[in-house]
Design an enzyme around this catalytic site. Structure first.
Site, PDB file in Angstrom:
ATOM      1  N   HIS A 181       0.865  -1.175   0.000  1.00 44.04           N
ATOM      2  CA  HIS A 181       0.000   0.000   0.000  1.00 44.04           C
ATOM      3  C   HIS A 181       0.907   1.232   0.000  1.00 44.04           C
ATOM      4  O   HIS A 181       1.881   1.281   0.737  1.00 44.04           O
ATOM      5  CB  HIS A 181      -0.887  -0.031   1.244  1.00 44.04           C
ATOM      6  CG  HIS A 181      -2.006   0.959   1.205  1.00 44.04           C
ATOM      7  ND1 HIS A 181      -1.786   2.314   1.285  1.00 44.04           N
ATOM      8  CD2 HIS A 181      -3.338   0.805   1.083  1.00 44.04           C
ATOM      9  CE1 HIS A 181      -2.959   2.935   1.217  1.00 44.04           C
ATOM     10  NE2 HIS A 181      -3.914   2.041   1.088  1.00 44.04           N
ATOM     11  N   ARG A 229      -6.367   9.588  -1.366  1.00 46.30           N
ATOM     12  CA  ARG A 229      -5.978   9.769  -2.766  1.00 46.30           C
ATOM     13  C   ARG A 229      -7.216   9.889  -3.647  1.00 46.30           C
ATOM     14  O   ARG A 229      -7.239  10.653  -4.595  1.00 46.30           O
ATOM     15  CB  ARG A 229      -5.071   8.621  -3.224  1.00 46.30           C
ATOM     16  CG  ARG A 229      -3.642   8.763  -2.717  1.00 46.30           C
ATOM     17  CD  ARG A 229      -2.719   7.701  -3.307  1.00 46.30           C
ATOM     18  NE  ARG A 229      -3.137   6.369  -2.918  1.00 46.30           N
ATOM     19  CZ  ARG A 229      -3.484   5.398  -3.759  1.00 46.30           C
ATOM     20  NH1 ARG A 229      -3.410   5.595  -5.066  1.00 46.30           N
ATOM     21  NH2 ARG A 229      -3.866   4.236  -3.315  1.00 46.30           N
TER      22      ARG A 229
END
Lengths: 563, 248
Positions: A237, A258
């Site tokens: 990640h 994001r």
């Protein structure tokens, strides 16, 4: 001596997959006896509890199951099992509604009162259902409430040690467990075992997972000859916290940041994702964003502590305070106000795409052994989309529960092979019997470094070969660990047992990574840096037989979507 | 780096006559949590120290302990915010399994008795539409999510006095469900709330609110349950005199 227990269905693991399997089996036939085994506490153990962002599901008429499917398979580098990926996207709408109206979760609403779906990276539609930015608490707590209500037996703080098979090794007929609190072994005789222990790449020094997820299910399955697939596919990640010297190091900041428009900067203040993926930039898939961050850091453009900067302050303090309460809390704890300033992040090992080869109802190659959730493989291919993880656990947990409760009606209990039980007990007891030996916590740190440096985000054949040797040496040294302090709730002993499983999985990851001469999704080889669809639209299998480890490849069936 | 002195509760009930405190000197980083300090002690000299943890990011609620006399979620509490002399004990009002790990059975048994699961009303088909500005939307409980860490149960003096008392977390959950438009078990829940193990046991001392690592005020939830209960009784009284109220 071990305690004895007989049950129809034994479920190892109590995250989203395990609890959904238990509930579905029980709802379909309450007369079939289900026993849950949790390495921690019921409802608190595993990674479903840690889900932040949410649950991908097609609910909006403007979205489509086909679009979710295509996002999943493209994101997965086209080595997903397309039947499994289709099952995921197709079942998810029904299962998320069940989570709300039958299990009791209450997900966030838009101001107009309808269910809210937020943006996640790597997807063409805003389809992520959530509860703030700490969705997993709601899902696990409510699943737990329903399990308590059913009265299904749950052995808490109990771990699986080994699966038991018939003499010919073709059928799984039970398991040996260890009650961590009491230090007592339990031999279980059952008709079916569902593996739902959640895999977990904790063999890397930076990892996001719950601390008890030490690849126990994968290692147990491997030792009895289960076919495993795509073990090289470990997801990193992109936005793990950088907190040197703390277990918080590697813990996640969620994908939704994001999705909402976060920027990533290197140490020089450049928005480097514009270079790596000009079109999607920070909203690119996890594999690309992680690799970009890793390369910036490796090339000397990182921050002082070896990270990059994640910045959401331009979205407005009020927006961040309202929509990312949990993430802001997490950062405030280490003295950074996410709503107003940037924070240091670095990629972190997060998820095993690989695992037990299953079909859509959770069958493995061994009779009586089923798997669901992160212990299984094929759904996500070479890269998992954020928000598809908890969807997978609940969808496939439900399916396997429904399937197995029917399946056990035609299955019998079989006599346990005592030598298998004795072997399991002797192996575990050996750590307690030794007076002197290596410090298992130090060995674990060494493994973390080997995996991070040589089997990590950027791989190379030479490094992988070295890693395989180093893992073998660590295996030998782990066999000399002494765990003093008795049997009861002895964490040092548990760590030794964990280490054994982590090493088994680490070895399979490194060997599969060496075999795949291709770069795809989470797997990137410096020495084979392009995606080679001519030769590598394949899955890599690994399994133990009488002669040791056997590995082979099989071509992916591209029956719904072609690259 | 911080030099920390840990005084850690050690106790194996089956073999020790009484608990004792073991001292560990450890060094941890500036941003280390109390849980990190325990890991440091574990790695250096106490590999068999029993304590409980899982997610280490404040979501699972496994690692609550009593630190310097107060319940704290140890993964989410920095050493430097409490001090470099730490006395670490297990949660109260529950038996010790070993050292710092407790048996949370009484806590979860109380929770289970409180009917914590949604009982879906008939006819629920799609996602319930709950507009923010509607009466239902406004009345629902909007406090942070509970992580069932047991801190409130440990800190509650009434639990100590009355082991049958459901305790703060269970009653907080009851409020959430009483206000949930999808739930069909309101009557049963309110009977439990008004019963001898229910909300009226609470003396509004606020210990639970003070220690909740999530910033929930179970005290406020329990007060609200009391008001709802009294309102129900008043309406029941009116309908006894004037006949059942007409549905509007």
């Amino acid at each position: 001596m071990t305690e004895q227990l007989t049950t129809d269905i034994l479920i190892l693991g109590t995250g989203g997959a395990g609890l959904m399997a238990a509930l579905h089996a029980h709802w379909r036939d309450p007369n079939v006896e289900v026993t849950l085994v949790s390495k921690g506490l019921l409802g608190k153990s595993g990674c479903t509890r840690m889900v932040q962002g949410g649950y991908n599901v097609v609910l909006n008429p403007k979205d489509s199951v086909q679009a979710h499917f295509e996002d999943t398979v493209k994101g997965g580098g086209f080595i997903n099992d397309q039947d499994l990926a289709w099952t995921l996207v197709n079942d998810a709408p029904r299962i998320v509604l069940e989570l709300e109206n039958k299990i009791g979760c209450l997900f966030d609403r838009s101001p107009d009162g309808r269910i809210h779906q937020k943006a996640f990276a790597g997807q063409t539609f805003d389809r992520t259902v959530h509860k703030g930015d700490l969705t997993g608490i709601e899902i696990m707590a409510r699943l737990r409430d329903q399990v308590l209500h059913t009265g299904i037996r749950c052995l808490q703080e109990t771990r699986g040690l080994e699966l038991l098979t018939t003499a010919d090794g073709k059928r799984v007929i039970g398991a040996v467990l260890l009650d961590i609190r009491r230090g007592v072994y339990i031999t279980v005789r059952c008709k079916a075992v569902i593996l739902a222990t959640g895999a977990g790449p904790l063999m890397y020094q930076r990892s996001a997972c719950a601390q008890e997820k030490t690849s126990d299910g994968l290692a147990m399955a491997y030792r009895v000859g289960t076919h495993l697939m795509d073990m090289e596919m470990v997801q990193f990640h992109p936005t793990g916290l950088v907190v040197p010297g703390s277990r918080l190091n590697g813990a996640l900041l969620e994908e939704g940041l994001r999705g909402a428009g976060a920027h990533l900067f290197n140490g020089k203040g450049e928005r480097y994702m514009q270079k790596y993926d000009p079109e999607r930039q920070e909203r690119s898939t996890r594999d690309r964003v992680s690799r970009a961050g890793y390369m910036e850091i490796a090339d000397g453009r990182g921050t002082e502590n070896g990270g990059v900067w994640l910045d959401v302050s331009h979205l407005g303090a009020e927006f961040v305070e309202k929509n990312f309460v949990g993430m802001r809390d997490r950062c405030l704890r280490i003295g950074v106000d996410l709503a107003r300033e940037k924070i240091e992040v670095c990629p972190t090992a997060h998820f095993n795409m690989g695992g037990v080869r299953i079909n859509r109802d959770g069958f493995s190659n061994l009779t009586g052994l089923f798997a669901a959730g992160e212990d299984s493989s094929g759904v996500h291919g070479a890269n998992r989309l954020g928000g598809n993880g908890v969807a997978e656990s609940t969808v496939f947990g439900a399916r396997v529960g429904d399937t197995v409760v029917q399946w056990v009606k035609d299955a019998d209990l079989t006599e346990i092979q005592n030598e298998q039980v004795n072997q399991a007990v002797e192996t575990a007891d050996a750590f307690l019997a030794r007076d002197k030996g290596e410090n298992v916590f130090a060995l674990r740190e060494e493994l973390g470094k080997v995996m991070w440096d040589r089997v990590g985000i950027v791989r190379h054949g030479d490094k992988l070969k070295r890693a395989i040797q180093e893992i073998a040496m660590l295996q030998e040294r782990t066999n000399t660990v002494a765990a003093k302090g008795g049997r009861k709730f002895n964490l040092g002993w548990q760590q030794a047992l964990d280490m054994r499983n982590l090493l088994t999985a680490a070895d399979l990851i490194a060997r599969s990574a060496l075999m795949r001469e291709d770069s795809r999704g989470a797997h990137y080889r410096e020495d084979f840096s392009t995606t080679d669809n001519a030769n590598w639209l394949k899955n890599i299998y690994s399994a133990r037989n009488d002669d040791g480890l056997k590995m082979w490849t099989e071509s992916v069936k591209l029956d719904r979507l072609k690259p | 780096m911080l030099k920390v002195t840990l005084k850690v509760h050690r106790f194996t009930p089956e073999s020790d006559k009484a608990p004792h405190f073991e001292t560990h000197e450890v060094e941890v980083g500036e941003r280390a949590s109390i849980l990190d300090a325990l890991f440091a002690a574990q790695r250096a000299a106490a590999p068999d120290l029993a304590f409980r943890f899982s997610c280490r990011v404040g979501m699972c609620g496994s690692c609550a302990m009593v630190v310097n006399g107060r319940e704290r979620l140890t993964c989410s509490t920095l050493v430097k915010t409490v001090g470099t002399e730490l006395r670490i004990e297990p949660l109260r009002n529950v038996p010790v399994v070993r050292d710092l790990a407790t048996d949370l059975k009484p806590f979860f048994d109380a929770y289970q008795r409180s009917l914590p699961h949604l009982v879906p009303r008939e006819g629920l088909k799609d996602f319930e539409v709950i507009p923010e500005e509607s009466a239902t939307g406004k009345s629902m409980d909007h406090q942070p999510q509970c992580i069932d860490c047991g801190s409130c149960y440990s800190a509650c003096s009434l639990v100590t006095l009355h082991p049958r008392y459901l305790g703060p977390m269970a009653l907080h959950r009851a409020l959430t469900l009483v206000l949930d438009p999808r739930d069909a078990a309101r009557e049963q829940r309110m009977a439990m709330v008004a019963g001898e193990a229910g909300a009226f046991r609470c003396h509004t001392l606020g210990n639970c609110r003070d220690v909740c690592p999530r910033g929930i005020s179970p005290t406020a939830s329990i007060e609200r349950l009391k008001r709802i209960s009294v309102g129900d009784q008043f309406r029941g009284f009116l309908s006894m005199i004037f006949g059942p109220a007409k549905k509007q």
